[in-house]
Write a protein that holds these residues in place. Structure first.
Motif: not given
Length: 74
Positions: A9, A13, A16-17, A20, A61-62, A65, A68-69
């Motif tokens: 990753y 990423a 973001f993780h 969150s 943010l979610w 994310r 981005w995924k």
């Protein structure tokens, strides 16, 4: 590495993780704190506004994310 690779990753990423995760833990603690507040308490309105603002920020943010995924390799 900023972007994801097929082996690892990327920085975005991971950011973001962890953002969150920190937001969820902070909001959980704030929710527990708010349960002890009585109606009319001076911090009631401040806590509620903070909780709502963080919830909206978490949703944004979610969403970022998830986008981005889909634009990066797995």
């Amino acid at each position: 590495m900023i972007k994801n690779t097929t082996q690892r990753y990327g920085l975005i990423a991971m950011l973001f993780h962890w953002l969150s995760a920190l937001t969820v833990f902070f909001m959980f603690g704030l929710g527990i704190y708010m349960m002890d507040l009585s109606y009319g308490h001076p911090y009631e309105k401040i806590s509620l506004n903070l909780h709502q603002s963080l919830g909206l920020s978490f949703f944004i943010l979610w969403t970022m994310r998830i986008v981005w995924k889909f634009i990066n390799p797995k």
